[in-house]
Enzyme design. Structure first.
Site, PDB file in Angstrom:
ATOM      1  N   HIS A   1     -24.730  -1.896   2.584  1.00  0.00           N
ATOM      2  CA  HIS A   1     -23.798  -2.836   2.347  1.00  0.00           C
ATOM      3  C   HIS A   1     -22.366  -2.356   2.570  1.00  0.00           C
ATOM      4  CE1 HIS A   1     -26.358  -5.130  -0.663  1.00  0.00           C
ATOM      5  NE2 HIS A   1     -26.920  -5.174   0.390  1.00  0.00           N
TER       6      HIS A   1
ATOM      7  N   GLU B   1     -19.575  -1.597   0.818  1.00  0.00           N
ATOM      8  CA  GLU B   1     -19.341  -0.427  -0.288  1.00  0.00           C
ATOM      9  C   GLU B   1     -20.009   0.675   0.205  1.00  0.00           C
ATOM     10  OE1 GLU B   1     -18.942  -4.430  -2.372  1.00  0.00           O
ATOM     11  OE2 GLU B   1     -20.306  -3.500  -0.938  1.00  0.00           O
TER      12      GLU B   1
ATOM     13  N   CYS C   1     -22.439  -5.990  -5.365  1.00  0.00           N
ATOM     14  CA  CYS C   1     -23.797  -6.571  -6.062  1.00  0.00           C
ATOM     15  C   CYS C   1     -24.209  -5.268  -6.981  1.00  0.00           C
ATOM     16  CB  CYS C   1     -24.712  -6.567  -4.919  1.00  0.00           C
ATOM     17  SG  CYS C   1     -25.186  -5.004  -4.056  1.00  0.00           S
TER      18      CYS C   1
ATOM     19  N   CYS D   1     -24.326  -1.872  -5.354  1.00  0.00           N
ATOM     20  CA  CYS D   1     -23.129  -1.021  -4.841  1.00  0.00           C
ATOM     21  C   CYS D   1     -22.387  -0.955  -6.078  1.00  0.00           C
ATOM     22  CB  CYS D   1     -22.190  -2.252  -4.086  1.00  0.00           C
ATOM     23  SG  CYS D   1     -23.045  -2.579  -2.384  1.00  0.00           S
TER      24      CYS D   1
END
Length: 158
Positions: free
Chosen positions: A55, A57, A85, A88
């Protein structure tokens, strides 16, 4: 050179667009700033890397920590194009930046098919009732390693 928060958020949003257009993954981007300097960048790269943890991040945290030569982001600000999310969020808390700024909300993400609410719901269920069952095994053996950690004199706590 100190820039304003919108400047860095525009960078994160542009990373989200570029990653999406290039087919790297979903429309998510992240920038990490320390003392007015960008030290980490990332866009969602799940499709590019076949890595479900890639992801934006996470990618930006990995980049920033590599560039800092340290596993924590003390004094850093994280700018992400969307509210993080659960995965993250966990990584952000482990990295310990000073602040997080986000643009889109998790509801905005759900509207385009990125809904992580099921994860929050799963966490509330008993382990045996989850979609992916969790079973504890070999605790006695694993606990011995934890005991060795307690005795270790030169450990680096984080």
């Amino acid at each position: 050179m100190e820039q304003n928060h919108e400047f860095y958020m525009r960078m994160a949003i542009e990373l989200s667009r570029n990653g999406m257009v290039q087919g790297k993954g979903g429309p998510f981007g992240c920038v990490i700033v320390k003392d007015g300097n960008v030290i980490g960048k990332g866009s969602n790269s799940v499709l590019l890397t076949n890595d479900p943890t890639a992801h934006a991040e996470i990618m930006a945290i990995r980049d920033a920590c590599k560039n800092l030569g340290h596993f924590q982001l003390d004094g850093c600000e994280l700018y992400t194009s969307c509210e993080p999310c659960p995965m993250c969020m966990g990584a952000i808390y482990w990295a310990r930046p000073s602040r997080v700024f986000y643009a889109n909300t998790k509801m905005d993400a759900a509207e385009i098919g990125f809904d992580d609410d099921f994860i929050y719901q799963e966490l509330e269920l008993p382990k045996a009732n989850r979609k992916i069952p969790f079973e504890q095994i070999s605790q006695i053996e694993a606990k011995k390693v934890f005991q060795d950690w307690l005795k270790k004199e030169n450990k680096n706590l984080y």
